[in-house]
Every structure is written in structure tokens, then in C-alpha cells.
Design a protein around this motif. Structure first.
Motif, PDB file in Angstrom:
ATOM      1  N   ILE A   7       0.865  -1.177   0.000  1.00 21.94           N
ATOM      2  CA  ILE A   7       0.000   0.000   0.000  1.00 21.94           C
ATOM      3  C   ILE A   7       0.902   1.227   0.000  1.00 21.94           C
ATOM      4  O   ILE A   7       1.929   1.254   0.684  1.00 21.94           O
ATOM      5  N   THR A   8       0.534   2.221  -0.774  1.00 24.25           N
ATOM      6  CA  THR A   8       1.319   3.449  -0.866  1.00 24.25           C
ATOM      7  C   THR A   8       0.531   4.603  -0.251  1.00 24.25           C
ATOM      8  O   THR A   8      -0.601   4.867  -0.662  1.00 24.25           O
ATOM      9  N   VAL A  35       1.763  -0.965   4.594  1.00 24.30           N
ATOM     10  CA  VAL A  35       2.002   0.370   4.018  1.00 24.30           C
ATOM     11  C   VAL A  35       3.513   0.571   4.009  1.00 24.30           C
ATOM     12  O   VAL A  35       4.111   0.890   5.025  1.00 24.30           O
ATOM     13  N   SER A  36       4.131   0.343   2.847  1.00 20.57           N
ATOM     14  CA  SER A  36       5.599   0.363   2.858  1.00 20.57           C
ATOM     15  C   SER A  36       6.195   1.494   2.032  1.00 20.57           C
ATOM     16  O   SER A  36       7.403   1.619   1.923  1.00 20.57           O
ATOM     17  N   VAL A  62      10.829   5.865   2.501  1.00 21.38           N
ATOM     18  CA  VAL A  62      10.471   7.286   2.517  1.00 21.38           C
ATOM     19  C   VAL A  62      10.977   7.987   1.256  1.00 21.38           C
ATOM     20  O   VAL A  62      12.144   7.850   0.886  1.00 21.38           O
ATOM     21  N   PHE A  63      10.073   8.712   0.598  1.00 21.59           N
ATOM     22  CA  PHE A  63      10.380   9.419  -0.656  1.00 21.59           C
ATOM     23  C   PHE A  63       9.964  10.879  -0.477  1.00 21.59           C
ATOM     24  O   PHE A  63       8.806  11.157  -0.166  1.00 21.59           O
ATOM     25  N   LEU A  64      10.895  11.778  -0.699  1.00 22.68           N
ATOM     26  CA  LEU A  64      10.651  13.183  -0.356  1.00 22.68           C
ATOM     27  C   LEU A  64      10.213  14.044  -1.540  1.00 22.68           C
ATOM     28  O   LEU A  64      10.641  13.842  -2.666  1.00 22.68           O
ATOM     29  N   MET A  65       9.378  15.024  -1.206  1.00 14.78           N
ATOM     30  CA  MET A  65       9.021  16.090  -2.155  1.00 14.78           C
ATOM     31  C   MET A  65       9.711  17.370  -1.678  1.00 14.78           C
ATOM     32  O   MET A  65      10.159  17.447  -0.544  1.00 14.78           O
TER      33      MET A  65
END
Length: 259
Positions: A7-8, A35-36, A62-65
Motif C-alpha cells: 500500500i502506498t 504500508v511500505s 520514505v520518498f521526499l518532495m
């Protein structure tokens, strides 16, 4: 749900002060629930260091904006935009966000908000990144700028979508996915009444945690594991399994973020 289901959460403020007592436990709860993938929107320069710390602690998840949030567009907004520009030259981000217009709290900086939104859309095009839009009581103002800027290389997510069916169709026409979160579980949320008319390929899941917790946690602190309540509601609306909602919306998130 089987262990392979990913799940995103396309929008979660995991660095928020609201998690300072139990951040790692809260993130672990989400990971344990499947939720990964967590996409982390920026607010302003005061949060940048804590976003980097979060990424360091969870490099796989974790992916940043990078961006300037409309409610943080004040007199010094040009310095804040400069910070965004500088960070973009240093490293990879997965979106420009969250950006947009918010006329709910304060209308005094509308002109600055419009300018910041426009500037950041242009940065997204320059870096070939999606945008993640924050819109509160500002659909007309946002659509006006999207209309000016529209092009094949403008795409992204209309975060926390709470508009009408017509506004949903219009948002999609600008290459936007609809970010669906806790509001879909609210009795007066209204979007549950027309969502089944929108193809699932246009939908991504989000929590906006710590805000907008879904029923039965409404009014409490939201967290990423509660995205399962959103997925369950969508499964009900689309008459498919939660696993299918997870799979399709994760696929959609990959189409936007490229990962």
C-alpha cells in the motif's frame, strides 16, 4: 490481505511534531500493516532537516518532495522559494509539493500564493517532476493557473480531493490523479457519492497524517496505518477487494512518482 500487497501512502507528514513521542512505533505499525511506501510533502524550510532525517532512518520507505505550502506563503515567500530552488539543485526529489492555493485560513496573500504556485509549477516542468496540489476553497483559482500552465509535461496529484464530480473530471483533464484520504469515509464527505463514476486508474491513496483521520478515528490524530480504512471504503465503493485497491493505487502512484 496477503503479505505481498503493497500500500502506498502518497501524502503523509511523518516528520510532524504530532509524532514526536512515538514516530518510529507509528511508522512500524504502518509497515506491519503493508504500508511500505510513504511520500512526504514539504511545508517550508523549517522542516527540511527533519525530512532528511526521516529519509535517512527509512531509506527504503520514505520518498521526499520539495516545495512551499500555500499556507506558509508569507511576506518572505521569495526567500522560501529560493530555498526550494537550491534544494532541487542538490539532490533528487520525487515531486514538487505540496503547492497550491488555500483561501480557507487567510486571503491576504492570494497574489503571493498565485505567484508561488506558478513558479513551482515551472520548476516541476524544468525538473520533469509531478506536482502535488493543495487546494482549499480555491478550485477556481487553481484551475485558472493550471489552464495557463497546462502541457503534456504538467502532471501530478490533486491531494486531498474534496470537490464535485465536475471538478474531479476537470482535475483529471490536467493529468492529475485524485488523492483520496479520510474524507471519503465521512458521512458529509460527499465524494463517496460519485467516485464510482471515476475510473480507478485516476485514484491514489493518502492519509495526510496527522490530519484528516478516517472514521472511526475522525477528530483524532491520523497515522499512515489508517490508510487501510480508506482502502476498505474504496473497495466498498468500487466493489473490488482491498488487495485490488492497494495494487491499482500503488501502480498509479508509480506512474506519477516514477518509483
Amino acid at each position: 490481505m496477503d503479505t505481498k500487497t503493497i500500500i502506498t501512502d502518497t501524502h503523509t507528514h511523518l516528520y510532524s511534531e504530532e509524532f514526536k513521542e512515538d514516530r518510529n512505533e507509528m511508522i512500524q505499525r504502518a509497515i506491519d500493516a503493508g504500508v511500505s511506501r510513504f511520500f512526504i510533502p514539504a511545508i517550508d524550510s523549517s522542516y527540511t532537516a527533519s525530512m532528511y532525517d526521516l529519509e535517512k532512518a527509512y531509506p527504503e520507505n520514505v520518498f521526499l518532495m520539495m516545495g512551499l505550502h500555500p499556507t506558509h506563503v508569507k511576506e518572505d515567500y521569495e526567500a522560501e522559494l529560493q530555498h526550494v530552488k537550491e534544494e532541487l539543485t542538490k539532490r533528487k526529489f520525487y515531486a514538487i509539493g505540496e503547492i497550491g492555493i488555500d483561501l480557507y485560513w487567510d486571503k491576504t496573500h492570494l497574489k503571493e500564493q498565485q505567484d508561488a504556485f506558478r513558479t513551482q509549477i515551472q520548476l516541476a516542468k524544468e525538473y520533469q517532476l509531478p506536482i502535488v496540489i493543495h487546494c482549499r476553497e480555491a478550485f477556481d483559482e487553481i484551475f485558472e493557473i493550471l489552464e495557463e500552465e497546462k502541457s503534456d509535461d504538467l502532471f501530478g496529484i490533486f491531494h486531498c480531493f474534496t470537490g464535485t464530480y465536475e471538478q474531479a473530471v476537470r482535475a483529471i483533464s490536467f493529468n492529475m490523479k485524485l488523492g483520496i484520504g479520510g474524507v471519503v469515509t465521512f458521512k458529509n464527505g460527499k465524494i463517496d457519492q460519485f467516485l464510482q463514476q471515476i475510473d480507478l486508474q485516476h485514484i491514489v491513496l493518502e492519509t495526510d497524517s496527522p490530519y484528516l483521520a478516517p472514521v472511526p478515528y475522525r477528530g483524532k490524530r491520523n497515522e499512515s496505518s489508517y490508510i487501510l480504512n480508506v482502502a476498505s471504503k474504496l473497495a466498498e465503493i468500487y466493489r473490488v477487494s482491498v488487495a485490488e485497491i492497494a495494487e491499482k493505487t500503488t501502480e498509479n502512484s508509480k506512474a506519477i512518482f516514477g518509483i
